[in-house]
Design an enzyme around this catalytic site. Structure first.
Site, PDB file in Angstrom:
ATOM      1  N   GLU A 131       3.825   8.793  -0.412  1.00 61.33           N
ATOM      2  CA  GLU A 131       2.571   8.676   0.327  1.00 61.33           C
ATOM      3  C   GLU A 131       2.639   9.403   1.672  1.00 61.33           C
ATOM      4  O   GLU A 131       1.626   9.871   2.187  1.00 61.33           O
ATOM      5  CB  GLU A 131       2.233   7.194   0.532  1.00 61.33           C
ATOM      6  CG  GLU A 131       0.754   6.914   0.598  1.00 61.33           C
ATOM      7  CD  GLU A 131       0.415   5.439   0.475  1.00 61.33           C
ATOM      8  OE1 GLU A 131       1.105   4.614   1.086  1.00 61.33           O
ATOM      9  OE2 GLU A 131      -0.553   5.108  -0.244  1.00 61.33           O
TER      10      GLU A 131
ATOM     11  N   HIS B 232      22.233   6.377 -18.915  1.00 60.35           N
ATOM     12  CA  HIS B 232      21.909   6.269 -20.337  1.00 60.35           C
ATOM     13  C   HIS B 232      20.445   6.570 -20.587  1.00 60.35           C
ATOM     14  O   HIS B 232      19.891   6.155 -21.593  1.00 60.35           O
ATOM     15  CB  HIS B 232      22.248   4.862 -20.830  1.00 60.35           C
ATOM     16  CG  HIS B 232      23.691   4.512 -20.651  1.00 60.35           C
ATOM     17  ND1 HIS B 232      24.603   4.592 -21.666  1.00 60.35           N
ATOM     18  CD2 HIS B 232      24.391   4.130 -19.550  1.00 60.35           C
ATOM     19  CE1 HIS B 232      25.804   4.251 -21.211  1.00 60.35           C
ATOM     20  NE2 HIS B 232      25.688   3.962 -19.930  1.00 60.35           N
TER      21      HIS B 232
ATOM     22  N   LYS C 250     -11.231   4.474  -4.072  1.00 61.16           N
ATOM     23  CA  LYS C 250     -11.821   3.203  -3.637  1.00 61.16           C
ATOM     24  C   LYS C 250     -13.349   3.261  -3.709  1.00 61.16           C
ATOM     25  O   LYS C 250     -14.009   2.290  -4.085  1.00 61.16           O
ATOM     26  CB  LYS C 250     -11.379   2.868  -2.204  1.00 61.16           C
ATOM     27  CG  LYS C 250      -9.897   2.517  -2.112  1.00 61.16           C
ATOM     28  CD  LYS C 250      -9.517   2.107  -0.692  1.00 61.16           C
ATOM     29  CE  LYS C 250      -7.996   2.014  -0.548  1.00 61.16           C
ATOM     30  NZ  LYS C 250      -7.573   1.843   0.854  1.00 61.16           N
TER      31      LYS C 250
END
Lengths: 391, 391
Positions: free
Chosen positions: A248, A269, A384
């Site tokens: 961010e 792995h 938003k």
């Protein structure tokens, strides 16, 4: 703590520029996080009544840092259980509600209007029958925010973080320190470790940070990805905090250093194959805890047909996981990756505070050289607005 | 389930090639995972004595898939608690040992000599006083492996996965199905969902998969990163499984499609900024669960000063999180990312089986077009040799 860089790079001009930029942010008090080691000391004597769990209602910068510290220390130090009500995922919330017997709730939102947080808070009010003047409810938010006004209206105890401390830089503010203190953590040591690192940095005794920052910033097009390979399961939440901090702060203006977090040895792995034989273009940071439990050993047991595994017998698990870290580091160095490592001698709260301050200053230094605004996040606003229009 | 691609791409030749390659792997029985929906049905009647927890001793492909399914369903279906002893992290192990009251242990390793797994197994033998013929110990491994020989020697019940099923493709084999059955999961539905998808795919009724595979493979240099944005906390372990599957299968020969897993809406507060304003070069896949709890609502409470959040009142949490997913998708589409979405109508075991088979076939299809060996992991061997020499 030990910081080793395994790449040759020298750019004195960039290092000087980064240092001066960061120093200016610090001295001008323009950016607040540098000063939290002092200003948060006032929370050291805070005591709440006795509750059985600490429940955090918060998301992103309001929960990730606290969770990072909690996950590192919860099995080592005596702490109250912390439960994180972050995501509006109904099944996760239903499960977590059942874990809460006599919780102390913290509603945490810098802006005071985070939609996920307030929605979960409303459900908590209903489910746990919270009322005005509730003693088992505390609020942490920016001064003057709608949530603070609500707290005053309801007669709820409210704490502030400084306005000039961004959410992802706020773990050492009230946001992280008060809930962790409520859970029983020694926040003085966390803050002291952060302060000591900051002071050494500004006394020019942590120059590796500037070298790394200038290398990352000047080569972001060649190495647009930084993989943090953290060797302990208990660092899982810390890597999430790191991803928010780097992602961010630095992903803007068409630039980025994409943070990717992995856990060793598990992800040997899983992700190591791609590092060994994929496209490259990544820097890699190893994080290890050197002596994190000297008494927990692999017993000297010889099992039939499994004697090929006996070479680790009588060694500690810490040795095994750290030698795996070393082996992976050597394998990746042979592939000419720019590698660095951060070694915590032991898992204690001072070192955790240092680790946090190290990463925060590193982010500021890189951001200043990338010439981005490290502290804003304009890209998340449009989503938003779209969301609001969907209701 | 619903699969939507939001990018225009047509390459009939590549799609045909991918289909034929995958069909050949399936029909020749060369690659085993395609046939697990049938061969694993034999585990449906397995019953173990009554234990209070299921403890998995395994790492990577021996634990990630099982954990992915367990985390998705543990709060929704009545299941025994599963505890994963994966990493040789002493503090994590000490914490998890304390959670085990009367556990049934599964030691799982395809090769039968995974160093982390056998080391933890030895500690478990010591700590929980396991002896030959122990009823609370089961083993899952390749036929003929050292671990199978050990099981015979000790008189321990042992199950096999087929040799031609790789670790990261093994969740539908004994590796995942037996422990999940022991925990009480309805594995028949999981296998049925996987089989149905596989059959529809080979009947050419899931062509979106080929289109996506050919786009990803033909454009891996432009889009070397695939971000899976999964909208539910309960998908956290699934994204780790996905990272192993894509990373280890496709990261080789100087090629890669780097898998990055994120959780919505949490990582809207963390990683979204970088996607919106960073360097691009990523494909993005949204995964959502449409109706995952229709009764868990945001109550219609109006809090003083917080009325700006009231627009979600009386809506379900599932609606909120899924509208967030929609909003983020739209914001990223406006940035011209190649986006696709996978929608599970509801969270049930058939859909989970389908999701797993979808991702496995997708990986095979991409791998065949990238002309890599999807099923090996040669890059991880060198680290093992270096490790051995450190003791």
């Amino acid at each position: 703590m030990e910081y080793n860089l395994y790449f040759d790079y020298e750019n004195k001009k960039a290092e000087k520029e980064a240092f001066e930029n960061v120093l200016k942010e610090y001295e001008s008090q323009e950016i607040g996080y540098y000063h939290l080691p002092e200003s948060s000391m006032k929370f050291k004597d805070i005591n709440f009544e006795d509750f059985s769990e600490i429940a955090i209602i918060g998301i992103g910068g309001s929960s990730l840092g606290t969770k990072a510290i909690y996950e590192m220390i919860k099995n080592k130090f005596p702490l109250k259980k912390m439960v994180f009500l972050e995501n509006p995922d109904p099944i996760d919330l239903i499960g977590k509600f059942k874990e809460l017997k006599n919780p102390l709730f913290f509603v945490i939102s810098k802006s005071g209007k985070t939609i996920e947080t307030i929605s979960i808070f409303k459900k908590v009010i209903e489910h746990f029958k919270l009322k005005p003047k509730a003693k088992n409810l505390k609020i942490i938010t920016d001064p003057g925010s709608p949530l603070e006004k609500f707290a005053i209206d309801w007669g709820i105890e409210c704490f502030n973080l400084p306005k000039n401390v961004g959410g992802r830089f706020s773990v050492l503010s009230a946001v992280g320190m008060i809930p962790l203190k409520a859970a029983g953590a020694d926040i003085v040591s966390i803050l002291q470790g952060a302060k000591d690192f900051r002071d050494r940095f500004f006394e020019k005794n942590e120059l590796h940070l500037l070298k790394k920052a200038s290398f990352y910033a000047r080569n972001y097009k060649i190495y647009p990805v930084n993989v943090l390979f953290a060797y302990a399961t208990i660092l899982s939440a810390f890597k999430e905090w790191f991803v928010q901090l780097f992602g961010e702060s630095l992903g803007k203006n068409g630039k980025e250093i994409m943070p990717v977090g992995h856990i060793g040895s598990i992800d040997q792995h899983s992700f190591l194959q791609l590092l060994m034989e994929g496209m490259g273009h990544k820097t890699i940071t190893f994080l290890q805890i050197k002596n994190f439990d000297p008494d927990f050993k692999i017993p000297n047991i010889n099992l039939p047909y499994l004697n090929a595994t006996d070479f680790v017998n009588d060694h500690t698990f810490a040795e095994l996981i750290n030698k795996e870290c070393e082996a992976t580091k050597e394998a990746l160095l042979a592939k000419e990756y720019p590698v660095d490592e951060i070694i915590m001698e032991s898992l204690n709260l001072k070192n955790i505070g240092e680790l946090i301050m190290y990463y925060e200053i590193l982010t500021s230094a890189i951001g200043s050289l990338l010439e981005v605004n490290t502290y804003n996040q304009p890209g998340v606003e449009i989503g938003k607005t779209i969301l609001r229009n969907k209701f």
